[in-house]
Design a protein around this motif. Structure first.
Motif, PDB file in Angstrom:
ATOM      1  N   MET A 291       0.822  -1.202   0.000  1.00 15.19           N
ATOM      2  CA  MET A 291       0.000   0.000   0.000  1.00 15.19           C
ATOM      3  C   MET A 291       0.861   1.258   0.000  1.00 15.19           C
ATOM      4  O   MET A 291       0.641   2.183  -0.804  1.00 15.19           O
ATOM      5  CB  MET A 291      -0.918   0.018   1.228  1.00 15.19           C
ATOM      6  CG  MET A 291      -1.830   1.240   1.272  1.00 15.19           C
ATOM      7  SD  MET A 291      -2.769   1.388   2.801  1.00 15.19           S
ATOM      8  CE  MET A 291      -1.465   1.852   3.927  1.00 15.19           C
ATOM      9  N   PHE A 292       1.860   1.315   0.891  1.00 16.94           N
ATOM     10  CA  PHE A 292       2.709   2.508   0.956  1.00 16.94           C
ATOM     11  C   PHE A 292       3.628   2.612  -0.267  1.00 16.94           C
ATOM     12  O   PHE A 292       3.948   3.722  -0.705  1.00 16.94           O
ATOM     13  CB  PHE A 292       3.526   2.508   2.246  1.00 16.94           C
ATOM     14  CG  PHE A 292       2.732   2.909   3.461  1.00 16.94           C
ATOM     15  CD1 PHE A 292       2.245   4.197   3.596  1.00 16.94           C
ATOM     16  CD2 PHE A 292       2.467   2.004   4.475  1.00 16.94           C
ATOM     17  CE1 PHE A 292       1.505   4.585   4.708  1.00 16.94           C
ATOM     18  CE2 PHE A 292       1.726   2.368   5.594  1.00 16.94           C
ATOM     19  CZ  PHE A 292       1.249   3.663   5.714  1.00 16.94           C
ATOM     20  N   ALA A 293       4.023   1.478  -0.838  1.00 17.06           N
ATOM     21  CA  ALA A 293       4.837   1.512  -2.057  1.00 17.06           C
ATOM     22  C   ALA A 293       4.038   2.085  -3.212  1.00 17.06           C
ATOM     23  O   ALA A 293       4.560   2.898  -4.007  1.00 17.06           O
ATOM     24  CB  ALA A 293       5.332   0.110  -2.392  1.00 17.06           C
ATOM     25  N   ALA A 294       2.795   1.670  -3.332  1.00 19.62           N
ATOM     26  CA  ALA A 294       1.937   2.224  -4.379  1.00 19.62           C
ATOM     27  C   ALA A 294       1.766   3.728  -4.186  1.00 19.62           C
ATOM     28  O   ALA A 294       1.830   4.512  -5.147  1.00 19.62           O
ATOM     29  CB  ALA A 294       0.577   1.527  -4.357  1.00 19.62           C
ATOM     30  N   ALA A 295       1.577   4.131  -2.924  1.00 20.71           N
ATOM     31  CA  ALA A 295       1.395   5.556  -2.639  1.00 20.71           C
ATOM     32  C   ALA A 295       2.633   6.364  -3.001  1.00 20.71           C
ATOM     33  O   ALA A 295       2.533   7.517  -3.442  1.00 20.71           O
ATOM     34  CB  ALA A 295       1.045   5.747  -1.166  1.00 20.71           C
ATOM     35  N   GLN A 296       3.827   5.790  -2.816  1.00 17.34           N
ATOM     36  CA  GLN A 296       5.056   6.476  -3.214  1.00 17.34           C
ATOM     37  C   GLN A 296       5.067   6.783  -4.701  1.00 17.34           C
ATOM     38  O   GLN A 296       5.600   7.812  -5.136  1.00 17.34           O
ATOM     39  CB  GLN A 296       6.276   5.611  -2.882  1.00 17.34           C
ATOM     40  CG  GLN A 296       6.777   5.698  -1.467  1.00 17.34           C
ATOM     41  CD  GLN A 296       8.146   5.057  -1.305  1.00 17.34           C
ATOM     42  OE1 GLN A 296       8.712   4.513  -2.259  1.00 17.34           O
ATOM     43  NE2 GLN A 296       8.688   5.115  -0.113  1.00 17.34           N
ATOM     44  N   LEU A 297       4.485   5.894  -5.492  1.00 20.66           N
ATOM     45  CA  LEU A 297       4.482   6.047  -6.944  1.00 20.66           C
ATOM     46  C   LEU A 297       3.303   6.884  -7.436  1.00 20.66           C
ATOM     47  O   LEU A 297       3.152   7.088  -8.644  1.00 20.66           O
ATOM     48  CB  LEU A 297       4.423   4.664  -7.612  1.00 20.66           C
ATOM     49  CG  LEU A 297       5.604   3.729  -7.343  1.00 20.66           C
ATOM     50  CD1 LEU A 297       5.333   2.361  -7.938  1.00 20.66           C
ATOM     51  CD2 LEU A 297       6.894   4.319  -7.913  1.00 20.66           C
ATOM     52  N   GLY A 298       2.469   7.331  -6.515  1.00 21.88           N
ATOM     53  CA  GLY A 298       1.261   8.040  -6.929  1.00 21.88           C
ATOM     54  C   GLY A 298       0.235   7.091  -7.511  1.00 21.88           C
ATOM     55  O   GLY A 298      -0.727   7.514  -8.158  1.00 21.88           O
ATOM     56  N   ALA A 299       0.427   5.780  -7.286  1.00 27.17           N
ATOM     57  CA  ALA A 299      -0.499   4.763  -7.777  1.00 27.17           C
ATOM     58  C   ALA A 299      -1.613   4.544  -6.755  1.00 27.17           C
ATOM     59  O   ALA A 299      -1.619   5.147  -5.678  1.00 27.17           O
ATOM     60  CB  ALA A 299       0.256   3.465  -8.062  1.00 27.17           C
ATOM     61  N   VAL A 300      -2.542   3.658  -7.080  1.00 28.33           N
ATOM     62  CA  VAL A 300      -3.740   3.461  -6.265  1.00 28.33           C
ATOM     63  C   VAL A 300      -3.774   2.019  -5.763  1.00 28.33           C
ATOM     64  O   VAL A 300      -3.611   1.075  -6.539  1.00 28.33           O
ATOM     65  CB  VAL A 300      -5.010   3.772  -7.080  1.00 28.33           C
ATOM     66  CG1 VAL A 300      -6.250   3.660  -6.196  1.00 28.33           C
ATOM     67  CG2 VAL A 300      -4.925   5.164  -7.692  1.00 28.33           C
ATOM     68  N   PHE A 301      -4.013   1.855  -4.491  1.00 33.50           N
ATOM     69  CA  PHE A 301      -4.028   0.547  -3.836  1.00 33.50           C
ATOM     70  C   PHE A 301      -5.456   0.013  -3.797  1.00 33.50           C
ATOM     71  O   PHE A 301      -6.378   0.724  -3.390  1.00 33.50           O
ATOM     72  CB  PHE A 301      -3.470   0.682  -2.419  1.00 33.50           C
ATOM     73  CG  PHE A 301      -3.372  -0.601  -1.645  1.00 33.50           C
ATOM     74  CD1 PHE A 301      -2.545  -1.623  -2.060  1.00 33.50           C
ATOM     75  CD2 PHE A 301      -4.108  -0.779  -0.477  1.00 33.50           C
ATOM     76  CE1 PHE A 301      -2.441  -2.802  -1.330  1.00 33.50           C
ATOM     77  CE2 PHE A 301      -4.010  -1.941   0.257  1.00 33.50           C
ATOM     78  CZ  PHE A 301      -3.171  -2.967  -0.175  1.00 33.50           C
TER      79      PHE A 301
END
Length: 506
Positions: free
Chosen positions: A71-81
């Motif tokens: 979840m936090f990795a996706a957030a780093q990329l501006g992606a959506v979990f």
């Protein structure tokens, strides 16, 4: 720094409390430094797979460090979990994956066989299993070790989508509630303030993180404050009691059934529960017998009200008001407002029942790909229409009167009757159907199906359950079937479910 959303949290925690234990999962302990390093590497893995800003990564798995790391990795990329409820049937999994446009799916290998039909139906090509895997099909652990480190810092702000949480819809298909970085931040702040979350808290997570209550009101506020999360993949009352004593747990969240099963367990009386300071309960009101059992051990509950669309907290009832305001779901959270409106949208006086409307930075952005449903969910001045009926007392405390949407809450799981009714209507011989919630000592409510049948035909509970098996999650399948001569209806043809609930309540 470009990322002003939750994608910055892991790195900031690594800076502020690097050696503090962030997560305990079985025998594994993960510090905030180790956690943030893993997040960095997973974001590198996802970027290498082509995941970019605004794109979705789905996760199918129980509570474990990887859930939060992804979840936090996706957030780093501006992606959506997109967390997927592990109890969904294959067609439901397929809908979530296809509707969200998931670019990558990460799945626990223990759940791969169950999830695979849905993955195939959604035509997801990029699937990563957690664990090692092998040279031909490397798992997430293998990919992480080969990945470069370094914190990703893609642009993300409070109004950007951070997660899509699917909530059962009244029209049969689950709707994706888009929760922004701001929504998740503000709901965490509401909990920190109203539940007095501190950095020394140790929270036992016995509810699935794919439920927004466990994620938004449990994991995120504790992580933001730098506390410790003890993750459990499933709930067993005896093991939960043992973990509370072993880890000196201070926080616990659950539904009434959870707390009842713990209090009924043989180890209840002899388990050291002296560390517990915060008990939160949602899903339905805490029965008096459970209040008595915990108060006898020196503990009391915070109760509340909310829904996926409010990330999910809207109100909370403090422990000191549990008895004085018994039956209430409390006051609005610190950064949230609640009002009551009549059918025309006008505000009603205190003590008058009307529709509960909610406003605040924790209220979701809308339903994914459903502009009409989103527009219908908000008033002209931007308040979210809950679909629930309630009233505010003279002191501003909210009481729930009824549900406009007829939602059933069984063991903390939301069941929308229309979804089940649509499928039962296809059973041979069924001419009419209404699914209602009937009180249950263990689960709070369980679904019953009330049907009418064609002359000369017989429909059994086994017929209905056999038709539904594999099409919807098992907790949604009716526990009983009642055949009636006629369903009570209004002049417009709608089934009077309140009458059925009264008739069959035990």
């Amino acid at each position: 720094m470009h990322n002003h959303g939750i994608g910055a949290w892991a790195a900031t925690r690594r800076l502020k409390s690097p050696d503090k234990v962030a997560i305990v999962a079985g025998d594994v302990k993960v510090t905030y430094r180790q956690f943030a390093d893993q997040v960095d590497r997973i974001s590198s893995v996802l970027r290498h797979r082509g995941l970019g800003r605004g794109e979705a990564v789905a996760y199918i798995g129980e509570n474990c460090p990887e859930f939060l790391e992804v979840m936090f990795a996706a957030a780093q990329l501006g992606a959506v979990f997109v967390p997927v409820n592990t109890r969904l049937a294959p067609p439901e999994v397929a809908h979530v994956l296809a509707d969200s446009g998931a670019h990558v799916v990460i799945v626990d290998p223990a759940l791969r066989d169950r999830a695979q039909p849905g993955i195939e139906q959604a035509r997801i090509g990029d699937v990563i299993e957690t664990g090692e895997g092998d040279a031909q099909h490397p798992g997430l652990d293998l990919l992480i070790r080969a990945a470069s480190g370094g914190q990703a810092d893609e642009q993300a702000g409070p109004d950007d989508a951070a997660a899509i949480i699917y909530t059962s819809g009244t029209t049969g298909k689950a709707k994706g509630a888009v929760l922004t970085h701001g929504n998740l931040t503000w709901v965490a702040l509401n909990c920190i303030i109203d539940y007095d979350v501190v950095s020394t808290d140790i929270a036992l997570m016995i509810s699935p993180l794919f439920h927004v209550a466990s994620l938004g009101m449990g994991a995120l506020p504790v992580f933001l404050k730098g506390g410790t999360l003890v993750l459990e993949k499933g709930f067993d009352p005896g093991r939960a009691l043992a973990l509370i004593a072993q880890h000196r747990v201070t926080m616990l969240s659950g539904v009434p059934t959870t707390y009842q099963l713990m209090a009924d367990h043989p180890d209840w009386a002899d388990t050291d529960l002296s560390s517990l300071r915060k008990l939160t309960c949602g899903g339905s009101a805490v029965p008096t017998r459970i209040l008595n059992a915990y108060e006898a051990r020196g503990m009391s509950f915070s109760q509340g009200y909310g829904m996926t669309e409010t990330s999910p907290g809207a109100t909370s009832l403090s422990p000191e008001k549990t008895r004085e305001k018994q039956g209430s779901v409390g006051l609005p959270h610190f950064f949230t407002e609640v009002r009551i409106a009549d059918e025309s949208g006008a505000m009603v006086p205190r003590g008058t029942v009307g529709e509960i409307e909610i406003s605040g930075p924790n209220v979701f952005a809308g339903y994914l790909n459903l502009p009409d449903a989103t527009a219908a969910a908000f008033t002209a001045d931007g308040w979210f229409r809950s679909g629930d009926l309630g009233y505010l007392d003279a002191d501003g405390y909210l009481f729930i009167a009824d549900r406009l949407k007829d939602m059933i809450i069984s063991g903390g799981e939301n069941i929308y009757p229309a979804e089940v009714e649509n499928l039962i209507s296809d059973v041979a011989g069924v001419t009419g159907v209404a699914v209602i919630g009937v009180p249950d000592e263990r689960w709070g409510e369980v679904p019953w199906a009330v049907v009418t049948t064609a002359p000369g035909t017989e429909v059994s509970l086994d017929d209905v359950r056999g038709h539904l098996e594999g099409r919807i999650a098992r907790y949604k399948i009716p526990k009983n079937l009642v055949v009636v001569d006629e369903l009570p209806r209004t002049a417009s043809g709608k089934v009077r479910k309140a009458e059925l609930r009264t008739r069959f309540a035990r």
